[in-house]
Scaffold this active site. Sequence first.
Site, PDB file in Angstrom:
ATOM      1  CB  THR A   1      -0.990  -0.033   1.177  1.00 26.99           C
ATOM      2  OG1 THR A   1      -1.913   1.045   1.044  1.00 26.99           O
ATOM      3  CG2 THR A   1      -0.297   0.091   2.529  1.00 26.99           C
ATOM      4  CG  ASN A   2      -0.461   4.657  -1.409  1.00 26.18           C
ATOM      5  OD1 ASN A   2      -1.132   5.442  -0.743  1.00 26.18           O
ATOM      6  ND2 ASN A   2      -0.963   3.992  -2.456  1.00 26.18           N
TER       7      ASN A   2
END
Length: 432
Positions: A222-223
């Site tokens: 993810t980020n």
Amino acid sequence: MRIVLGVSGGIAAYKAVEVCRLLVDEGHRVTPVLTDAARRFVGAATFSALASDPVPEGLWEPFEGGIAHTRLGQAADLVVVAPATADLLARYAAGMADDLLTATLLATGAPVVVCPAMHTEMWEHPAVTENLATLRRRGVQVVPPESGRLAGGDEGTGRMAEPETIVRAVLAALGPDASPTGFSGAVAPGVPALRRGDLAGRHVVVSAGGTREAIDPVRVITNRSSGKQGHAIAEAARERGARVTLVTASALPAPASVDTVRVESAAEMEAAIDAAARGADVVVMAAAVADFRPKVAAAHKVHGVPELVLEPTPDILAGLVARRRPGQVLVGFAAETQDVVGRARRKLERKGVDLLVVNDVSAPGAGFDHDTNEVTILCSEGRTTRVPLGSKRQVADAVLDVVVARLHGSAGGPADERPTAEHETGHTGESR
Ligand code: CTP
């Protein structure tokens, strides 16, 4: 304007009396339509005394001016159902027309707002969730229930939204002229008069948050995006009168009166955005969609260090550009650290979007780890609007100012003429 106030049979019917009074106070012509079950909770005489029109008796009783359900449906500028019980939602979603209220709902082309109210167990039942999803897909606006005390002394989610919240949603759906008295709840305190209702009648789709791509049932790629900027855009668009669909990968709470679709991966986001964007006037891709994902997500938890083979995710924005309908405004987001405007300009051209909102993530006070945001908005016609450091909500309104100008046919928009005056330093935003 003419409003049909549908009331179905739940204890929250008593709160519909207040909805009726507030709408009449705003100068609207309100016709209450009660189901048989609603009459067990509140008498028709109460509504008849407060409303502009008496309560019609039913589907089969004589009605002044013709057939009750077609007359009411055709004449209405808006139908609001408060409370909307699980039973009413099911009948409406199924297209049934077995009483005056459901028949009126089927006979109208006006916007419809439903305000569900029921016990938590019923609210969480998949049948109710699916019926609401069906209605949302058809353009019905849902004012979600709140948490609190329920009938019988229980506590939980399912309590009908407060009358002021419902009236605010109704007035927003009716547009800028709907509140001559300046109903205090009609718009958020922070929305300047000029922006009120300037997106009325429009459908705005917003994506938000960072997608999560599965490595196995336990781990994801993810980020750092939290989704705050996208949620702020959805909230601002709603308060400016739009019907808003928010497709979010963020865990933030859904903004009030916004149809919110929760997704996890880029693939789920793509499916939800494509479905929502078909009839939309504006699509704002504020989400930080993961650019790559594991080619194969392991079915079971991986033990040890896996060797990941990655593949690109679908480019959702490119798909939107390829399928855009005439007049639709497409807005992309980008993050850059150097030659911000030059790179962003080339990206805008490459992507074929109308507007590109670029974050300079290296600027002090901007970026994923900060509470404030600072963006530059590029238009495909070549204009550039700098929005100085400000709150997520100020940035959201600056973006929507340019969107509104485009919808009205002026490419540059008001923000170009006064790029700095309206957007003062705020404190709650972040990069996305
Ligand atoms: N986007 C998308 N689908 C993807 C990736 C991105 O729709 N698979 C959208 C984002 O929501 C955003 C815009 O495209 O609106 C960002 O474009 P992108 O090319 O990914 O820009 P950056 O994030 O700045 O990355 P890069 O410079 O590496 O291209």
